[in-house]
Design an enzyme around this catalytic site. Structure first.
Site, PDB file in Angstrom:
ATOM      1  N   LYS A 225     -11.815   7.397  17.302  1.00 55.41           N
ATOM      2  CA  LYS A 225     -11.575   8.057  16.012  1.00 55.41           C
ATOM      3  C   LYS A 225     -12.768   7.813  15.089  1.00 55.41           C
ATOM      4  CE  LYS A 225      -8.721  10.021  12.888  1.00 55.41           C
ATOM      5  NZ  LYS A 225      -8.244   9.259  11.763  1.00 55.41           N
TER       6      LYS A 225
ATOM      7  N   SER B 109     -11.749  14.230   5.223  1.00 56.86           N
ATOM      8  CA  SER B 109     -11.217  13.267   4.246  1.00 56.86           C
ATOM      9  C   SER B 109     -12.346  12.691   3.389  1.00 56.86           C
ATOM     10  CB  SER B 109     -10.453  12.146   4.956  1.00 56.86           C
ATOM     11  OG  SER B 109     -11.277  11.550   5.926  1.00 56.86           O
TER      12      SER B 109
ATOM     13  N   GLY C 220       0.847  -1.197   0.000  1.00 52.56           N
ATOM     14  CA  GLY C 220       0.000   0.000   0.000  1.00 52.56           C
ATOM     15  C   GLY C 220       0.876   1.237   0.000  1.00 52.56           C
TER      16      GLY C 220
ATOM     17  N   GLY D 221       0.819   4.213  -0.819  1.00 51.54           N
ATOM     18  CA  GLY D 221       0.077   5.444  -1.111  1.00 51.54           C
ATOM     19  C   GLY D 221       0.550   6.563  -0.202  1.00 51.54           C
TER      20      GLY D 221
END
Ligand code: NAD
Ligand code: KPL
Length: 302
Positions: A182, A249, A7, A9
């Site tokens: 979160k 986001s 990943g 990214g």
């Protein structure tokens, strides 16, 4: 021992760049031959922080490579986690450790179910990064990452490597509660910013809606992770005020036509409430409104 990164990214590249700069061995695992060719042509990862740009020509390979993996950082989106892990499962050793850098909840369990022999380490991060281009990442916000296992276990011997690489991190014995906290923050803020088409600060104009969501999220947390419910309303408003000028986001994902992580955030909260026999009408209605909104834009509802 090498770190493998699956990943490469935004967040994953940030970890890989810092670990490598500190002298730790890191190898990227890319999705396919085309990505590997693109990566080699790009000359490595590029990380920008303010005016400072650094290139990191880290070794890279494919999931099908034969080299065993002992320590893996999985840094893809929650909806890709299970399939990404399946692609390297045969390379993981019985004593392998896998760090799961996914937001929300649900993907960690899906991965753990696929890897009964490995130690899965949950992570919750407030660092901020985004991709400018393929293999070009911007380090946009300082933050902290909390890591731990469920049930709790002592910090692994490599944990100090994070500090040596200037990755601000703590080993905690309540990672589930931190992930729930979160998740609750994201549920109280992100969907409303999408539906009201506003920055985080724009939610000040929708105070009672936010408060009702926080009330219901506290009921849910009281069942799933009681310590995560403490002061939730206050923290949500602190985050709204501290990030007033930012777009959430999820807002950015929708704007850019990208799949959201709704299934691991709001939908996970709604499913958990149902499992606990809780009726949370505002949260359920929010889920329906958001799913309808995504559907209208041709984006996946899960
Ligand atoms: P990203 O989309 O920038 O990066 C994910 C990378 O994973 C992509 O490069 C993608 O190609 C790769 N990938 C997916 N499946 C793969 C596979 N099978 N094989 C190889 N590569 C694969 O995502 P991100 O922003 O870094 O977010 C990762 C996670 O961290 C998310 O759950 C996100 O919510 C969380 N998070 C991100 C930030 C941030 O600022 N970016 C902050 C906190 C938490
Ligand atoms: O994490 C966030 C996001 O945008 O995903 C914050 C800033 C806390 C808003 O929920």
């Amino acid at each position: 021992m090498s770190w493998h990164l699956l990943g490469a990214g935004s967040l994953g590249s940030l970890w890989a760049a810092r670990l490598s700069s500190a002298g730790h061995s890191v190898e990227l695992i890319l999705r396919n031959e085309q990505r590997l060719t693109d990566y080699l042509r790009a000359g490595g990862l590029q990380v920008r922080q303010g005016e400072q740009v650094q290139r990191h020509a880290l070794p890279a390979g494919l999931a099908s490579d034969p080299v065993p993996i002992r320590r893996l950082l999985l840094a893809c989106k929650a909806y890709d986690a299970a399939s990404a892990i399946a692609s390297v499962a045969s390379r993981l050793q019985p004593d392998s450790q896998v760090i799961l850098l996914q937001n929300g909840l649900g993907s960690q369990q899906a991965v753990a179910d696929l890897l009964p022999q490995s130690q899965c380490i949950g992570a919750s991060s407030t660092e901020g990064a985004y991709r400018e281009n393929d293999f070009q990442v911007v380090f946009a916000g300082q933050g902290h990452t909390w890591l731990g296992t469920s049930p709790a276990s002592p910090a692994p011997d490599w944990f100090g490597e994070l500090a040596s690489a200037s990755i601000p991190a703590s080993w905690v014995d309540d990672i589930d509660a931190r992930l729930w906290r979160k998740l609750a923050l994201n549920c109280a803020i992100n969907p409303l910013t999408v539906l009201h088409d506003c920055r985080n600060g724009g939610l000040r104009a929708h105070e009672s809606e936010v408060q009702t969501l926080c009330d219901e999220l506290c009921q849910l947390l009281a069942r799933c992770a009681p310590e995560a419910a403490i002061g939730l309303h206050e923290t949500v408003w602190q985050v709204i005020n501290a990030t007033a000028a930012n777009y959430s986001s999820m807002y950015q994902d929708v704007q850019q036509g990208r799949r959201t992580e709704i299934d691991y955030l709001l939908s996970h909260a709604c499913r958990s409430a149902e499992q606990h026999g809780l009726t949370l009408p505002a949260l359920n209605q929010l889920q329906q409104r958001l799913q309808h909104h995504l559907q209208q834009r041709g984006l996946p509802c899960r």
